[in-house]
Write an enzyme that holds these catalytic residues in place. Sequence first.
Site, short mmCIF file in Angstrom:
data_model
loop_
_atom_site.label_atom_id
_atom_site.label_comp_id
_atom_site.label_asym_id
_atom_site.label_seq_id
_atom_site.Cartn_x
_atom_site.Cartn_y
_atom_site.Cartn_z
N ASP A 67 0.85 -1.19 0.00
CA ASP A 67 0.00 0.00 0.00
C ASP A 67 0.88 1.24 0.00
O ASP A 67 1.93 1.26 0.65
CB ASP A 67 -0.86 0.08 1.28
CG ASP A 67 -1.79 -1.11 1.42
OD1 ASP A 67 -2.11 -1.72 0.41
OD2 ASP A 67 -2.19 -1.40 2.57
N ASP A 73 0.93 8.28 7.59
CA ASP A 73 0.84 6.87 8.02
C ASP A 73 2.02 6.56 8.94
O ASP A 73 1.87 5.88 9.96
CB ASP A 73 0.89 5.93 6.81
CG ASP A 73 -0.39 5.92 5.98
OD1 ASP A 73 -1.47 5.91 6.57
OD2 ASP A 73 -0.28 5.92 4.73
N GLU A 96 -0.38 -1.95 10.84
CA GLU A 96 -0.45 -1.98 9.38
C GLU A 96 0.86 -1.48 8.76
O GLU A 96 1.24 -1.90 7.69
CB GLU A 96 -1.61 -1.09 8.92
CG GLU A 96 -1.80 -1.07 7.41
CD GLU A 96 -2.93 -0.17 6.95
OE1 GLU A 96 -3.30 0.78 7.67
OE2 GLU A 96 -3.44 -0.41 5.86
N GLU A 97 1.51 -0.57 9.46
CA GLU A 97 2.69 0.07 8.88
C GLU A 97 4.02 -0.60 9.27
O GLU A 97 5.08 -0.09 8.95
CB GLU A 97 2.72 1.55 9.27
CG GLU A 97 1.45 2.32 8.95
CD GLU A 97 1.01 2.21 7.48
OE1 GLU A 97 1.88 1.97 6.61
OE2 GLU A 97 -0.20 2.37 7.21
N ASP A 118 -4.19 0.02 13.40
CA ASP A 118 -4.10 0.71 12.10
C ASP A 118 -4.00 2.19 12.49
O ASP A 118 -4.99 2.79 12.92
CB ASP A 118 -5.38 0.44 11.30
CG ASP A 118 -5.43 1.23 10.00
OD1 ASP A 118 -4.51 2.02 9.73
OD2 ASP A 118 -6.43 1.06 9.26
N LEU A 120 -3.57 5.03 10.96
CA LEU A 120 -4.31 6.04 10.20
C LEU A 120 -5.18 5.30 9.17
O LEU A 120 -4.68 4.85 8.13
CB LEU A 120 -3.35 7.00 9.50
CG LEU A 120 -4.00 8.24 8.90
CD1 LEU A 120 -4.69 9.08 9.96
CD2 LEU A 120 -2.99 9.09 8.15
N ASP A 121 -6.44 5.16 9.52
CA ASP A 121 -7.37 4.48 8.62
C ASP A 121 -8.04 5.51 7.73
O ASP A 121 -8.44 6.58 8.19
CB ASP A 121 -8.43 3.73 9.44
CG ASP A 121 -9.47 3.12 8.54
OD1 ASP A 121 -9.14 2.19 7.79
OD2 ASP A 121 -10.62 3.60 8.56
N GLU A 284 -8.26 -4.21 11.70
CA GLU A 284 -9.42 -3.48 11.17
C GLU A 284 -10.70 -4.27 11.48
O GLU A 284 -11.57 -3.80 12.21
CB GLU A 284 -9.27 -3.24 9.65
CG GLU A 284 -8.17 -2.23 9.33
CD GLU A 284 -7.96 -1.96 7.84
OE1 GLU A 284 -7.71 -0.80 7.48
OE2 GLU A 284 -8.00 -2.91 7.03
P1 AHG Z 1 -6.16 2.33 5.11
O1 AHG Z 1 -6.24 3.80 4.81
O2 AHG Z 1 -5.80 2.05 6.54
O3 AHG Z 1 -5.32 1.56 4.14
O4 AHG Z 1 -7.64 1.70 5.02
C1 AHG Z 1 -8.48 2.06 3.96
C2 AHG Z 1 -9.61 1.08 3.89
C3 AHG Z 1 -10.82 1.46 4.70
O5 AHG Z 1 -10.70 2.52 5.56
C4 AHG Z 1 -11.87 1.75 3.67
O6 AHG Z 1 -13.09 1.21 4.06
C5 AHG Z 1 -11.37 1.13 2.41
O7 AHG Z 1 -10.00 0.98 2.57
C6 AHG Z 1 -11.64 2.00 1.23
O8 AHG Z 1 -11.49 1.25 0.11
P2 AHG Z 1 -11.76 1.82 -1.37
O9 AHG Z 1 -10.54 2.62 -1.72
O10 AHG Z 1 -11.93 0.58 -2.19
O11 AHG Z 1 -13.01 2.65 -1.33
MN MN Z 2 -7.35 1.01 7.41
MN MN Z 3 -4.04 2.72 7.66
#
Ligand code: AHG
Ligand code: MN
Ligand code: MN
Length: 363
Positions: A67, A73, A96-97, A118, A120-121, A284
Amino acid sequence: MHLGRTTLSKFLIEQLRDAPGQSALAALLVDVAAATKAISAMVGRGALGPGIASPLGGAELRNSAGDVQKPLDVLTNEAIVSHCEWGGLLAGMVSEEMEAPYAIPAQYQRGEYLLVFDPLDGSSNIDVNVSVGTIFSVLRHDGKAAPTTADFLQPGTKQVAAGYAIYGPATMLVLTVGHGTHGFTLDREVGNFIMTHPDLRVPEETSEFAINVSNERFWEPPVARYVTECKAGKTGVRGRDFNMRWIASMVADVHRILMRGGVFMYPRDSKDPSKPGRLRLLYEANPMSLLIEQAGGAASTGRAPILDVAPAELHQRVPVILGSKAEVERIVRYHHEYDRGEDKPYISPLFNERSLYRPEARA
Ligand code: AHG
Ligand code: MN
Ligand code: MN
């Protein structure tokens, strides 16, 4: 001023006072809350703070799962590590990181809990000033040795606490220590989390669903069936109109569901066969599932309760369907009917190549 109101510390001391050996858990959660206050301040500076632009001048950083890693993050991860590593309460952390478990440095005492998080979600939303959050889960560590990867691979039923912070117009902390789900709002002037939402209950009646519809062509038929029925509204089998919301920050989507009901889905799909879902089980899906269940809702992969899934890897992904109980149960039923070949009357126009999705083809 909030004279007489319940602060987070007071709540934790009262909730955990009579549970033997749990004052350490209260102290740990106070440290986690302190980290979220620091993150709230960091995130709240927006483009004035560090962290929106890439530190590599345009080149992308990536975490172990591939990612994109934004500076925030990394900074939020460091904030949680530095607030929680020194207190003698933790044996290790996973985030996550960080690809591997973080061992508590030798100069600090080792405690009996594990923290998975996590930091920073919803970080893809950070540069457009949309709500983001932090998700965390606390597990026990039995034994004196430094924890190994295997020690973190506990099912969600083993969580002793779980929660999230949401950095929205107000910063809130929502948590459970196994006796209901409770919400606290940050009083920024005083620096305290004040209980504002005791005993949250996910409303049972709901007409709202949350899913990233751009993945529709990759969904399995039971999910397509549910969403098609919602979209048919009054004219379909549900007999009422539904509304759709997708913030793309799990924290914000789950928070809305805790407040006013609904169902959140990031289901199994066929987009990348190596990934059984998008969201991570340990930091998560599990904490959010415990919060939702403690508030009277339900959380499933579509085929099994999320909290029962035995993790095989630290950063394992899992399909997530959670929210109002009756809706989640309906979607689980659709999965079972599909797996048993009993949903013949329904054939989504998207899935007339049924054979691709037969259970035996998926095995
Ligand atoms: P993160 O920022 O920790 O990687 O998580 C993102 C996750 C979650 O928060 C969200 O529901 C989903 O990814 C969004 O996915 P899309 O980009 O497919 O919408
Ligand atoms: Mn997340
Ligand atoms: Mn995150």
